[in-house]
Motif scaffolding. Structure first.
Motif, PDB file in Angstrom:
ATOM      1  N   GLN A 350      -3.591  66.960  92.020  1.00  0.00           N
ATOM      2  CA  GLN A 350      -3.048  65.607  91.971  1.00  0.00           C
ATOM      3  C   GLN A 350      -2.024  65.437  90.862  1.00  0.00           C
ATOM      4  OE1 GLN A 350      -6.535  63.120  91.658  1.00  0.00           O
ATOM      5  NE2 GLN A 350      -6.775  63.001  93.887  1.00  0.00           N
ATOM      6  N   ASN A 351      -2.010  66.373  89.921  1.00  0.00           N
ATOM      7  CA  ASN A 351      -1.070  66.303  88.797  1.00  0.00           C
ATOM      8  C   ASN A 351      -0.289  67.608  88.702  1.00  0.00           C
ATOM      9  OD1 ASN A 351      -2.061  63.689  87.238  1.00  0.00           O
ATOM     10  ND2 ASN A 351      -3.882  64.830  87.806  1.00  0.00           N
ATOM     11  N   ILE A 352       0.141  68.125  89.857  1.00  0.00           N
ATOM     12  CA  ILE A 352       0.734  69.457  89.907  1.00  0.00           C
ATOM     13  C   ILE A 352       1.950  69.602  89.006  1.00  0.00           C
ATOM     14  CG2 ILE A 352       2.179  68.917  91.924  1.00  0.00           C
ATOM     15  CD1 ILE A 352       0.327  72.244  91.197  1.00  0.00           C
ATOM     16  N   ASP A 353       2.797  68.570  88.940  1.00  0.00           N
ATOM     17  CA  ASP A 353       3.986  68.654  88.100  1.00  0.00           C
ATOM     18  C   ASP A 353       3.623  68.665  86.628  1.00  0.00           C
ATOM     19  OD1 ASP A 353       6.957  68.617  87.884  1.00  0.00           O
ATOM     20  OD2 ASP A 353       6.578  66.711  86.872  1.00  0.00           O
ATOM     21  N   LYS A 354       2.558  67.924  86.262  1.00  0.00           N
ATOM     22  CA  LYS A 354       2.137  67.862  84.862  1.00  0.00           C
ATOM     23  C   LYS A 354       1.473  69.145  84.416  1.00  0.00           C
ATOM     24  CE  LYS A 354       1.539  62.885  85.290  1.00  0.00           C
ATOM     25  NZ  LYS A 354       0.594  61.756  85.321  1.00  0.00           N
ATOM     26  N   VAL A 355       0.832  69.852  85.353  1.00  0.00           N
ATOM     27  CA  VAL A 355       0.166  71.107  85.026  1.00  0.00           C
ATOM     28  C   VAL A 355       1.177  72.158  84.592  1.00  0.00           C
ATOM     29  CG1 VAL A 355      -1.190  73.004  86.014  1.00  0.00           C
ATOM     30  CG2 VAL A 355      -1.803  70.642  86.519  1.00  0.00           C
ATOM     31  N   HIS A 356       2.437  72.000  85.037  1.00  0.00           N
ATOM     32  CA  HIS A 356       3.469  72.968  84.686  1.00  0.00           C
ATOM     33  C   HIS A 356       3.779  72.978  83.193  1.00  0.00           C
ATOM     34  CE1 HIS A 356       5.148  72.927  89.076  1.00  0.00           C
ATOM     35  NE2 HIS A 356       4.120  73.739  88.929  1.00  0.00           N
ATOM     36  N   GLY A 357       3.467  71.911  82.476  1.00  0.00           N
ATOM     37  CA  GLY A 357       3.669  71.872  81.037  1.00  0.00           C
ATOM     38  C   GLY A 357       4.784  70.943  80.601  1.00  0.00           C
ATOM     39  N   VAL A 358       5.079  70.962  79.288  1.00  0.00           N
ATOM     40  CA  VAL A 358       6.117  70.116  78.706  1.00  0.00           C
ATOM     41  C   VAL A 358       7.484  70.687  79.063  1.00  0.00           C
ATOM     42  CG1 VAL A 358       7.040  69.143  76.567  1.00  0.00           C
ATOM     43  CG2 VAL A 358       4.586  69.545  76.797  1.00  0.00           C
ATOM     44  N   LYS A 359       8.368  69.840  79.573  1.00  0.00           N
ATOM     45  CA  LYS A 359       9.693  70.287  79.992  1.00  0.00           C
ATOM     46  C   LYS A 359      10.657  70.289  78.804  1.00  0.00           C
ATOM     47  CE  LYS A 359       7.829  69.562  84.061  1.00  0.00           C
ATOM     48  NZ  LYS A 359       6.990  70.596  84.665  1.00  0.00           N
ATOM     49  N   TRP A 360      11.516  71.298  78.758  1.00  0.00           N
ATOM     50  CA  TRP A 360      12.576  71.305  77.757  1.00  0.00           C
ATOM     51  C   TRP A 360      13.693  70.377  78.196  1.00  0.00           C
ATOM     52  CZ3 TRP A 360       9.975  75.850  78.903  1.00  0.00           C
ATOM     53  CH2 TRP A 360       9.376  76.503  77.825  1.00  0.00           C
ATOM     54  N   LYS A 361      14.158  69.521  77.299  1.00  0.00           N
ATOM     55  CA  LYS A 361      15.251  68.616  77.618  1.00  0.00           C
ATOM     56  C   LYS A 361      16.606  69.233  77.293  1.00  0.00           C
ATOM     57  CE  LYS A 361      12.551  64.388  77.129  1.00  0.00           C
ATOM     58  NZ  LYS A 361      12.428  63.057  76.479  1.00  0.00           N
ATOM     59  N   ARG A 362      16.615  70.128  76.291  1.00  0.00           N
ATOM     60  CA  ARG A 362      17.872  70.766  75.898  1.00  0.00           C
ATOM     61  C   ARG A 362      18.176  72.003  76.738  1.00  0.00           C
ATOM     62  NH1 ARG A 362      19.050  70.000  69.613  1.00  0.00           N
ATOM     63  NH2 ARG A 362      18.112  67.947  69.305  1.00  0.00           N
ATOM     64  N   PHE A 363      17.165  72.539  77.407  1.00  0.00           N
ATOM     65  CA  PHE A 363      17.342  73.756  78.187  1.00  0.00           C
ATOM     66  C   PHE A 363      16.781  73.570  79.594  1.00  0.00           C
ATOM     67  CE2 PHE A 363      16.535  74.966  73.704  1.00  0.00           C
ATOM     68  CZ  PHE A 363      17.808  75.449  73.395  1.00  0.00           C
ATOM     69  N   PRO A 364      17.487  72.819  80.427  1.00  0.00           N
ATOM     70  CA  PRO A 364      16.983  72.548  81.780  1.00  0.00           C
ATOM     71  C   PRO A 364      16.789  73.800  82.624  1.00  0.00           C
ATOM     72  CG  PRO A 364      19.266  71.822  81.537  1.00  0.00           C
ATOM     73  CD  PRO A 364      18.778  72.148  80.173  1.00  0.00           C
ATOM     74  N   THR A 365      17.649  74.819  82.424  1.00  0.00           N
ATOM     75  CA  THR A 365      17.479  76.055  83.192  1.00  0.00           C
ATOM     76  C   THR A 365      16.190  76.764  82.807  1.00  0.00           C
ATOM     77  OG1 THR A 365      19.876  76.330  83.380  1.00  0.00           O
ATOM     78  CG2 THR A 365      18.533  78.265  83.789  1.00  0.00           C
ATOM     79  N   LEU A 366      15.852  76.728  81.531  1.00  0.00           N
ATOM     80  CA  LEU A 366      14.600  77.323  81.084  1.00  0.00           C
ATOM     81  C   LEU A 366      13.414  76.608  81.724  1.00  0.00           C
ATOM     82  CD1 LEU A 366      13.359  79.449  79.216  1.00  0.00           C
ATOM     83  CD2 LEU A 366      13.333  77.752  77.388  1.00  0.00           C
ATOM     84  N   THR A 367      13.520  75.292  81.842  1.00  0.00           N
ATOM     85  CA  THR A 367      12.471  74.532  82.518  1.00  0.00           C
ATOM     86  C   THR A 367      12.393  74.909  83.994  1.00  0.00           C
ATOM     87  OG1 THR A 367      12.618  72.647  81.013  1.00  0.00           O
ATOM     88  CG2 THR A 367      11.753  72.208  83.214  1.00  0.00           C
ATOM     89  N   ARG A 368      13.569  75.112  84.610  1.00  0.00           N
ATOM     90  CA  ARG A 368      13.577  75.483  86.028  1.00  0.00           C
ATOM     91  C   ARG A 368      12.904  76.838  86.250  1.00  0.00           C
ATOM     92  NH1 ARG A 368      16.839  78.641  88.847  1.00  0.00           N
ATOM     93  NH2 ARG A 368      18.391  78.765  87.177  1.00  0.00           N
ATOM     94  N   ILE A 369      13.120  77.757  85.326  1.00  0.00           N
ATOM     95  CA  ILE A 369      12.574  79.108  85.485  1.00  0.00           C
ATOM     96  C   ILE A 369      11.093  79.170  85.120  1.00  0.00           C
ATOM     97  CG2 ILE A 369      12.733  81.497  84.691  1.00  0.00           C
ATOM     98  CD1 ILE A 369      15.715  81.010  84.221  1.00  0.00           C
ATOM     99  N   LEU A 370      10.748  78.616  83.944  1.00  0.00           N
ATOM    100  CA  LEU A 370       9.366  78.696  83.465  1.00  0.00           C
ATOM    101  C   LEU A 370       8.519  77.500  83.865  1.00  0.00           C
ATOM    102  CD1 LEU A 370       9.873  80.049  79.812  1.00  0.00           C
ATOM    103  CD2 LEU A 370       9.475  81.315  81.916  1.00  0.00           C
ATOM    104  N   LYS A 371       9.157  76.445  84.410  1.00  0.00           N
ATOM    105  CA  LYS A 371       8.503  75.207  84.818  1.00  0.00           C
ATOM    106  C   LYS A 371       8.141  74.311  83.644  1.00  0.00           C
ATOM    107  CE  LYS A 371       8.787  76.569  89.043  1.00  0.00           C
ATOM    108  NZ  LYS A 371       9.880  76.029  89.880  1.00  0.00           N
ATOM    109  N   GLY A 372       7.760  74.910  82.516  1.00  0.00           N
ATOM    110  CA  GLY A 372       7.407  74.110  81.344  1.00  0.00           C
ATOM    111  C   GLY A 372       6.693  74.955  80.303  1.00  0.00           C
ATOM    112  N   HIS A 373       6.417  74.325  79.178  1.00  0.00           N
ATOM    113  CA  HIS A 373       5.717  74.969  78.053  1.00  0.00           C
ATOM    114  C   HIS A 373       4.244  74.617  78.146  1.00  0.00           C
ATOM    115  CE1 HIS A 373       4.290  75.195  73.830  1.00  0.00           C
ATOM    116  NE2 HIS A 373       5.142  76.202  73.734  1.00  0.00           N
ATOM    117  N   ARG A 374       3.393  75.628  78.401  1.00  0.00           N
ATOM    118  CA  ARG A 374       1.979  75.402  78.645  1.00  0.00           C
ATOM    119  C   ARG A 374       1.126  75.941  77.508  1.00  0.00           C
ATOM    120  NH1 ARG A 374       4.747  76.551  82.967  1.00  0.00           N
ATOM    121  NH2 ARG A 374       4.755  78.752  82.418  1.00  0.00           N
ATOM    122  N   LYS A 375       0.036  75.224  77.220  1.00  0.00           N
ATOM    123  CA  LYS A 375      -0.907  75.686  76.212  1.00  0.00           C
ATOM    124  C   LYS A 375      -1.642  76.931  76.709  1.00  0.00           C
ATOM    125  CE  LYS A 375      -1.786  71.138  74.169  1.00  0.00           C
ATOM    126  NZ  LYS A 375      -2.811  70.137  73.803  1.00  0.00           N
TER     127      LYS A 375
END
Length: 595
Positions: A350-375
């Protein structure tokens, strides 16, 4: 594993570059201030001094030696000693400090010689503070119900009933610009206030006063169940649940989901059960698991972050009693069946996008590749000398810290003053030496970030570093640790065997991999490559040491001077003025081609 190619109590002083010198404080963690403490060490010391103790959920409780020394008391006030750090406080005499001070005090408590050690106390300061508040404020209960409703609207508080004031003594200043919510310690005594300030522009700013070492928590009284509390992250949820007259205490965290200060743990010792209701936002589940470890998982239950169980202020016509009653334990001895996992799976779906982690705002391509920064993950960054590893990782971590990720920096090669200066310049995007008149404004904003620094410099033993990291993670709820770089923890000279160096690095990698998993904390390690010359392109095989670094890493980022691989590349452009690796903007022709 994802393989990607691409190019921040204990302080540090930063000196202002003007004719008039001043100092500015940043969060700094010095190993010299970290005691070698464990529950076993504390128990052994208490037994050696013939001090009987009770073992609570998060603290050891002993009869306060300060209260006993000052006056014989039949009530035997308790002093709380944190099991993990040894930090102590007494809610009666308000003595507080670190373990070494208490140990020195109790070891000489029967001595009649001069020069007895003393312990710091907040009693006089807190007493004077409370008197000042009482003399300059009025209880909300003195107002009519109509005025109460009006005040709630002015402070943007939820719609609650006037009878709520029977459970909590809220005060307001004469100008009607501040509301004061009492903070209670372990004896249910008011020791401070959480202040809600109404600015002229209508913004509401909460702040906590006075001294953190003896501070309590915002708790709404219950006349029924005295040993269970529902814990919520914000004031609105606290008031809404308190208004529901649940059969539980309601507790509001002082810093939301940012961190759980160890100084409030004694105030929660009286509760045998804690129900954590953190909602279904990005950090709710991770924060719940992290806080539960600090609070003692065996007494914690969690309202699962599903779409049907939002935070109280987001819910409409919900059965709050049923939601609280359905809270599930966080801790379990073992997980052997699907039924133990099904609600966690539902929450993730139900929270699939949030599970991906914190998104980088300065590096959108990094977010696209890694989805986000996860604990709980391990990231390895490598690249040749001078390619900008530290500069990039500085901005990479700054981006996350601005979004509330509690970050701990271990910079062994570059001093913290220089690192913090780089981060400050990256944050504002302007050269600091040409904007000195704005330095105070910039620095004030930077100080608000949850960024912490270790004071190590040069070669350090991995054991020493890990002790500091473990301490910081517990005290400050760190969720991102950066080590720049691993080679400075190897402590092995060049003339020793290469196998010894590889083995040493494998031990370091294993230690941080284990820490990341155990503490659900993201670790970023900077590692030099095997070679820095005669290589057109670096690969995972270029990482210095054996294969363990690449095997254990969840993410590998390689900074290239030149890349021959066209796939999965994030092209960066260095802005010297801002010291920023802002992502390179596409030309109009490239944008047209993409469309």
């Amino acid at each position: 594993m994802r393989f990607t190619t691409l190019f921040k109590s204990m302080r540090i002083l930063a000196t202002r570059l003007t004719s008039k010198t001043c100092t500015r404080q940043f969060n700094d963690i010095s190993f010299e201030d970290i005691s070698d403490i464990s529950p076993t060490v504390i128990k052994r010391a208490l037994n050696s001094h013939k001090l009987s103790y009770e073992e609570g959920h998060t603290c050891f409780l002993i009869n306060c030696p300060v209260c006993q020394r000052k006056a014989k008391s039949l009530s035997n006030p308790k002093l709380f000693i944190n099991k993990k750090t040894g930090a102590f406080q007494c809610p009666s005499c308000m003595s507080f400090g670190q373990w070494n001070s208490l140990e020195s005090y109790v070891s000489t408590k029967r001595s009649k010689t001069a020069g007895k050690p003393t312990l710091t106390s907040n009693l006089e300061v807190v007493s004077q503070y409370l008197k000042n508040i009482e003399n300059t404020t009025i209880p909300l209960s003195n107002f009519s119900e109509g005025d109460f409703v009006k005040i709630c609207k002015e402070f943007q508080l939820p719609d609650v009933s006037y009878s709520l004031l029977q459970h909590i003594s809220i005060r307001i200043d004469l100008a009607h610009t501040n509301l004061y919510f009492p903070l209670e310690n372990a004896l249910s005594t008011t020791v401070g206030y959480r202040i809600l300030h109404k600015k002229q522009n209508g913004q509401i700013t909460p702040k906590v006063e006075p001294l953190v070492e003896c501070e309590g928590v915002l708790a709404g009284k219950s006349t029924k169940v005295k040993d269970t509390a529902v814990v919520v992250p914000n004031l609105s949820d606290f008031l809404i649940l308190l208004n529901q007259r649940l059969s539980n205490y309601i507790v509001c965290l002082p810093n939301g989901l940012i961190n759980l200060p160890q100084y409030i743990l004694p105030s929660l010792e009286r509760f045998s059960k804690l129900i954590l209701w953190f909602g279904n936002d990005l950090n709710s589940w991770d924060s719940a698991r992290s806080f539960a470890k600090k609070l003692n998982e065996k007494r914690c239950l969690f309202v699962r972050p599903t779409e049907n169980q939002l935070l109280p202020h987001d819910a409409v016509e919900r059965d709050f009693k049923a939601i609280v009653a359905a809270a599930k334990p966080i801790w379990h001895k073992s997980i052997t069946t699907f039924s133990s996992l099904r609600e966690d799976i539902l929450s993730d779906l139900q929270n699939i996008d949030k599970v991906h982690g914190v998104k980088w705002k300065r590096f959108p391509t990094l977010t696209r590749i890694l989805k986000g920064h996860r604990k709980g993950e391990l990231t390895v960054i490598t690249g040749p000398t001078g390619s900008g590893k530290t500069t990039f990782i500085s901005e990479y971590s700054l981006d996350l810290a601005i979004q509330g990720v509690n970050t701990l920096w271990g910079s062994f090669e570059i001093r913290n003053v220089r690192l913090a200066k780089t981060m400050l310049q990256q944050m504002v995007g302007l050269p600091l030496d040409k904007n000195l008149e704005k330095f105070d404004t910039f620095a004030d904003e930077f100080e608000k970030l949850p960024m912490y620094y270790m004071t190590f410099h040069g070669q350090q033993a991995v054991k020493v570093v890990m002790e500091a990291v473990e301490h910081a993670q517990y005290v400050y709820d760190i969720s991102h640790v950066i080590i720049d770089n691993v080679q400075f923890m190897m402590g092995i000279s060049e003339d020793q065997k290469h196998m010894d160096r590889f083995w040493k690095q494998d031990v370091i990698i294993a230690a941080f991999r284990s820490f990341a998993t155990r503490k659900n904390c993201h670790v970023t390690l900077v590692i030099h490559p095997r070679k820095e010359r005669d290589l057109d392109e670096l690969t995972t095989n270029s990482i210095f040491g054996g294969a363990k670094a690449s095997q254990e890493a969840d993410n590998i980022l390689i900074i290239q001077d030149k890349s021959l691989t066209p796939q999965r590349i994030m092209t960066l452009e260095f802005d010297k003025t801002a010291l920023s690796f802002a992502q390179k903007k596409k030309k109009a022709t490239e944008e047209a081609a993409d469309t």
